[in-house]
Structure formats: C-alpha cells, structure tokens
Design an enzyme around this catalytic site. Structure first.
Site, PDB file in Angstrom:
ATOM      1  N   ASN A 111     -27.474 -16.741  12.903  1.00  0.00           N
ATOM      2  CA  ASN A 111     -28.084 -17.862  12.178  1.00  0.00           C
ATOM      3  C   ASN A 111     -28.101 -19.099  13.071  1.00  0.00           C
ATOM      4  O   ASN A 111     -27.662 -19.058  14.222  1.00  0.00           O
ATOM      5  CB  ASN A 111     -27.331 -18.116  10.867  1.00  0.00           C
ATOM      6  CG  ASN A 111     -25.862 -18.389  11.129  1.00  0.00           C
ATOM      7  OD1 ASN A 111     -25.518 -19.300  11.867  1.00  0.00           O
ATOM      8  ND2 ASN A 111     -24.990 -17.580  10.545  1.00  0.00           N
ATOM      9  N   LYS A 156     -17.838 -21.494  -5.821  1.00  0.00           N
ATOM     10  CA  LYS A 156     -17.103 -20.947  -4.659  1.00  0.00           C
ATOM     11  C   LYS A 156     -15.660 -21.440  -4.629  1.00  0.00           C
ATOM     12  O   LYS A 156     -14.747 -20.713  -4.263  1.00  0.00           O
ATOM     13  CB  LYS A 156     -17.787 -21.381  -3.361  1.00  0.00           C
ATOM     14  CG  LYS A 156     -18.669 -20.290  -2.817  1.00  0.00           C
ATOM     15  CD  LYS A 156     -19.517 -20.737  -1.674  1.00  0.00           C
ATOM     16  CE  LYS A 156     -20.914 -20.205  -1.912  1.00  0.00           C
ATOM     17  NZ  LYS A 156     -21.857 -20.605  -0.912  1.00  0.00           N
ATOM     18  N   PRO A 159     -16.017  -8.919   6.100  1.00  0.00           N
ATOM     19  CA  PRO A 159     -14.898  -9.466   5.314  1.00  0.00           C
ATOM     20  C   PRO A 159     -15.086 -10.961   5.108  1.00  0.00           C
ATOM     21  O   PRO A 159     -15.623 -11.650   5.976  1.00  0.00           O
ATOM     22  CB  PRO A 159     -13.679  -9.200   6.216  1.00  0.00           C
ATOM     23  CG  PRO A 159     -14.223  -9.018   7.591  1.00  0.00           C
ATOM     24  CD  PRO A 159     -15.615  -8.475   7.431  1.00  0.00           C
ATOM     25  N   ASP A 160     -14.683 -11.480   3.942  1.00  0.00           N
ATOM     26  CA  ASP A 160     -14.744 -12.920   3.692  1.00  0.00           C
ATOM     27  C   ASP A 160     -13.436 -13.535   4.211  1.00  0.00           C
ATOM     28  O   ASP A 160     -12.390 -13.433   3.570  1.00  0.00           O
ATOM     29  CB  ASP A 160     -14.932 -13.196   2.197  1.00  0.00           C
ATOM     30  CG  ASP A 160     -15.263 -14.663   1.947  1.00  0.00           C
ATOM     31  OD1 ASP A 160     -14.611 -15.531   2.575  1.00  0.00           O
ATOM     32  OD2 ASP A 160     -16.166 -14.939   1.147  1.00  0.00           O
ATOM     33  N   ILE A 161     -13.525 -14.140   5.371  1.00  0.00           N
ATOM     34  CA  ILE A 161     -12.324 -14.639   6.060  1.00  0.00           C
ATOM     35  C   ILE A 161     -11.619 -15.696   5.208  1.00  0.00           C
ATOM     36  O   ILE A 161     -10.406 -15.657   4.989  1.00  0.00           O
ATOM     37  CB  ILE A 161     -12.723 -15.232   7.435  1.00  0.00           C
ATOM     38  CG1 ILE A 161     -13.483 -14.180   8.244  1.00  0.00           C
ATOM     39  CG2 ILE A 161     -11.505 -15.739   8.183  1.00  0.00           C
ATOM     40  CD1 ILE A 161     -14.178 -14.721   9.482  1.00  0.00           C
ATOM     41  N   ASP A 206     -22.967 -12.611   6.773  1.00  0.00           N
ATOM     42  CA  ASP A 206     -22.389 -11.890   5.646  1.00  0.00           C
ATOM     43  C   ASP A 206     -22.438 -10.380   5.797  1.00  0.00           C
ATOM     44  O   ASP A 206     -21.563  -9.676   5.311  1.00  0.00           O
ATOM     45  CB  ASP A 206     -23.113 -12.293   4.349  1.00  0.00           C
ATOM     46  CG  ASP A 206     -22.797 -13.732   3.974  1.00  0.00           C
ATOM     47  OD1 ASP A 206     -21.627 -14.127   4.129  1.00  0.00           O
ATOM     48  OD2 ASP A 206     -23.718 -14.468   3.560  1.00  0.00           O
TER      49      ASP A 206
HETATM   50  O1  C5P Z   1     -19.704 -17.436   0.297  1.00  0.00           O
HETATM   51  P1  C5P Z   1     -20.214 -18.320   1.371  1.00  0.00           P
HETATM   52  O2  C5P Z   1     -20.548 -17.574   2.640  1.00  0.00           O
HETATM   53  O3  C5P Z   1     -21.302 -19.244   0.992  1.00  0.00           O
HETATM   54  O4  C5P Z   1     -18.958 -19.260   1.670  1.00  0.00           O
HETATM   55  C1  C5P Z   1     -18.982 -20.180   2.692  1.00  0.00           C
HETATM   56  C2  C5P Z   1     -17.587 -20.468   3.154  1.00  0.00           C
HETATM   57  O5  C5P Z   1     -16.871 -19.252   3.367  1.00  0.00           O
HETATM   58  C3  C5P Z   1     -17.566 -21.162   4.498  1.00  0.00           C
HETATM   59  O6  C5P Z   1     -16.414 -21.966   4.525  1.00  0.00           O
HETATM   60  C4  C5P Z   1     -17.461 -20.004   5.475  1.00  0.00           C
HETATM   61  O7  C5P Z   1     -16.888 -20.403   6.702  1.00  0.00           O
HETATM   62  C5  C5P Z   1     -16.584 -19.041   4.741  1.00  0.00           C
HETATM   63  N1  C5P Z   1     -16.846 -17.617   5.009  1.00  0.00           N
HETATM   64  C6  C5P Z   1     -15.921 -16.846   5.669  1.00  0.00           C
HETATM   65  N2  C5P Z   1     -16.158 -15.520   5.885  1.00  0.00           N
HETATM   66  C7  C5P Z   1     -17.302 -14.949   5.464  1.00  0.00           C
HETATM   67  C8  C5P Z   1     -18.269 -15.713   4.798  1.00  0.00           C
HETATM   68  C9  C5P Z   1     -18.016 -17.051   4.587  1.00  0.00           C
HETATM   69  O8  C5P Z   1     -14.861 -17.383   6.072  1.00  0.00           O
HETATM   70  N3  C5P Z   1     -17.508 -13.667   5.688  1.00  0.00           N
END
Ligand code: C5P
Length: 399
Positions: A210, A337, A305-307, A279
């Site tokens: 992106n 969120k 994974p959502d870090i 994502d």
């Molecule tokens: O759910 P979304 O991607 O919109 O959330 C954004 C927030 O989550 C940001 O702070 C981003 O750095 C973090 N994030 C993350 N890991 C992911 C996706 C988003 O840490 N896989």
C-alpha cells in the site's frame, strides 16, 4: 543539541543592525540539525540581503505576503503550519508592537498570527527604546500570550550607547531553541512503534502493498525520543532516515513485523501501531516469477495476524495505541476498533481523497479512548506526533 534534529525552525528577521548576527544563527540552527526557513520584513532586507539567508538555510527566503509567485511555492498559511518553532531575531520595537496588536499586513506578522507553533523572540534595539514603558508593556503582553522572550543582553550598542538592548548571541539563542523541545514526558519508558507498509510476496519479484510512507511512525519515534523514551521502531520498507537514538528493526512482511513486535511487546510500556499492515497475503507465493501465459489469474489470499490485537491481548499488555485509516465514517469505525481490539487509545485519520494522510507531510487526527475524545488539528506530522504523545502520557499516567 539533538533536540533540534529535524525540527522546523522558522526564523523571522526584522529591521535592525543585529540582523547580520541572524546569518550566524541560521548556520548554527542548521548545524544542530534543524531545518531552517527564513522570513524577513522589508526593513530587514535593508540590512542583510535575502540571498545571504537563502544560501545559509538552503531554502528560498520569504519576504512578501501578497506575491502570487511566492505564495504558489509555499504560501503563508503553509509556512505557518510548517513551523515547529518561530524565532523572531532580531525583534525590533516596531515588530513587537505590531505583534501585540495582531497586525497581519506583512508576511512575518501574518505568519505569527496564523501559527500555533511555539514562539520566541530575541529583542534588539536602542536601550531607551527597550526601557520605554510602551515597549515593556508590549513585551509583557506577548509573554502573557506564550511568547518566550530571550534577552536582550546588555553592553555596547551599535548606536554608540551602552545598556540593555543587544540581541543575545546566536549560540545562546540556539541553545534556548533546543530547550523548547526538551521534554521529560516519557523518561525511562520503553516504546515500541510500528511504521510503514508491509509487502506480501506473490512471487520472488512481485508483492502486494500500500501507499504508506512511514512518516507518521517515524515522527512519533523522533518525538518520543525527544521526550525521553527508549524507542524501538519496527518498520516496513520506507525511504526514510532513522531518527537519532532510535533502535530500528527493518522488516518486510506482516509475518516478520509480527515476530519482531511480539518478541519485544511484553517488555515495553507503550505500543503504538502506525504501520499499514497488509491484511491478506498470498496463500502460497510462487517459487519462480509468474509468467503471463493466462488471460486471468486468481490468487488465494489468507489473513495476516493482527499484530495490534495480539499485543493488546497479552496477559500484561503495554498501553496500546492503534491507528485507524478510514475513507469514510471515521468516528464509527475508529470507536469500533477501539472496542474490538481492546485498545487503550485509537488515532483515526482520513485516507483517500484530497485530505489523505497517506504519504503526506501533514496530518490531522481524531483520538478516542474509553470515555474520552480529542481532536488534533491539521499540522506537520512532527507536531501532530507531539500532541498525540501528550495525550498518551496523560492517559498512561492516569492508569
Ligand atoms: O483493523 P485495521 O487494520 O483497520 O486496524 C488498524 C490498526 O491495527 C493500526 O494500528 C495497524 O497498525 C494495526 N494492525 C496490525 N496488524 C494488522 C492489521 C492492522 O497491527 N494485521
């Protein structure tokens, strides 16, 4: 004088013989790492040429308020917004009087009026002009409105008299400028910050990614160090130089960012996720370059994974701050969120369209935490970062 590194210092030069010393001031500020721009009153240009300041600062000098060409380059509002600190040196009695009354009929006064940057002045004038109650009242009025008044010093004056009214020496002004940025907000605290995009390989030469530039995360890292924090910056691929005194960990994919963060997150006080993590990643990246021998192709993607959510779900999580980049319904999605990921705070910004935060030097944020809200107006990412850190420190120390 690391506090000045990369700071945007806007030097206002007014008409007085001390203006020749401002040339040395520009050099010293630049040597301390500041980015310097200079604006001059018409009277100042009678003492020193704009060319001198242009050569020393490496930037065009701003002199005219109503010059369409200059305004097309960097207009007075942009200049006001660009500045982290405005220093008027020398500040003449006339300019001081005009600032008191909110005049905006030349560039310097208009910029001062339009800026929310920190403001300081180093007055310089004949000792009797300085001692005059009118000037003293004017200076007191500006001090009451938040201007830092540096000096004047005492000694021999160009007019042949001796007394208070000399501009402080450039070295002294530079040291005071650095002091403006010294802060103790995060002394002894460890921060982990993610920044930039990630890249998810499709094959050995192609990837999904992106437009994130990493500027917001880097600005936060720089400002957090200036506020006394120990900072680890885990960054995806960006074209930015490391802020001084920051431990930088370079990663490429979301998986690598995840591992680098989770190794460190249990051991930090604050985690700020500014990274635009991709994502979904290709389920099985091709081992060799994909050939264009088909008219269409389908790539299966799997969730990364959502870090941030994982860090917030740790048994002893740090204070977690997320970013929400939204193209619409910013508030609704940001609040959702905050709850869904169980965060301590979320900073939302608009992306896409003319106002996009992506790859821009400016940003504005809507910040939410459980039971609270603050709005950070559009300004340079450095300034926005500083304000966000203040909000974080406030909430952190409340817990
Ligand atoms: O759910 P979304 O991607 O919109 O959330 C954004 C927030 O989550 C940001 O702070 C981003 O750095 C973090 N994030 C993350 N890991 C992911 C996706 C988003 O840490 N896989």
């Amino acid at each position: 004088m690391q506090q000045l590194a990369n700071r945007h210092v806007l030097l206002g030069v007014t008409g007085g013989i001390a203006a020749y010393k401002s040339a040395d001031l520009v050099r010293r500020l630049a040597e301390a790492g500041a980015q310097v721009r200079v604006m001059m009153t018409r009277a100042a240009t009678e003492f020193v040429s704009a060319l001198t300041f242009q050569a020393l600062s490496g930037n065009p000098v701003h002199t005219e308020l109503l010059d369409p060409r200059a305004e097309a380059g960097m207009g007075h509002i942009e200049l006001a917004r660009w500045a982290d600190l405005i220093v008027v040196a020398p500040a003449s009695a006339d300019t001081i009087a005009r600032l008191v009354h909110g005049r905006a009929d030349d560039l310097l006064t208009a910029v001062c009026l339009a800026s929310d940057a920190a403001r300081a002045m180093a007055p310089a004038m004949n000792r009797l002009m300085w001692a005059n109650p009118v000037t003293q009242d004017n200076v007191a009025a500006l001090a009451a409105r938040g201007w830092a008044i540096w000096g004047p010093g005492e000694g021999d004056q160009a007019c042949g008299e001796t007394g208070p009214g000399r501009m402080l020496e450039p070295a002294d002004i530079t040291a005071r400028a650095a002091q403006i940025f010294a802060s103790e907000l995060f002394t002894g605290q460890r921060l982990v910050i993610t920044a930039g995009p990630t890249r998810e390989a499709l094959d050995p030469v192609r990837y999904l990614s992106n437009h994130s530039s990493g500027k917001m995360g880097f600005a936060l890292a720089r400002e957090a160090v200036a506020a006394g924090a120990q900072v680890t910056l885990v960054t995806g691929p960006v074209h930015l130089a490391s802020p001084e005194r920051v431990t930088r960990v370079d990663v490429t994919s979301a998986g690598e960012m995840h591992d680098a963060v989770l190794q460190r997150a249990g051991d930090c006080d604050v985690f700020i996720a500014t990274a635009a993590v991709v994502d979904y990643r290709p389920a099985s990246p091709a081992a060799h370059k994909i050939k264009k021998d088909r008219d269409t192709m389908t790539v299966e993607l799997v969730r990364n994974p959502d870090i941030l959510a994982e860090v917030a779900a740790l048994e002893h999580p740090p204070f977690t701050v997320g970013f929400a980049a939204e193209t619409y319904a910013v508030e609704r999605y940001a609040k959702a969120k905050l709850d869904a990921k169980n965060l301590n705070m979320i900073a939302a910004n608009q992306v896409g369209g003319a106002d996009s935060a992506f790859d821009a030097d400016d940003n504005r944020l809507q910040v939410y935490w459980p039971g609270g809200y603050a709005s950070i107006e559009r300004a340079s990412k450095n300034k926005v970062a500083r304000q966000l850190l203040e909000l974080i420190a406030e909430q952190l120390h409340k817990d």
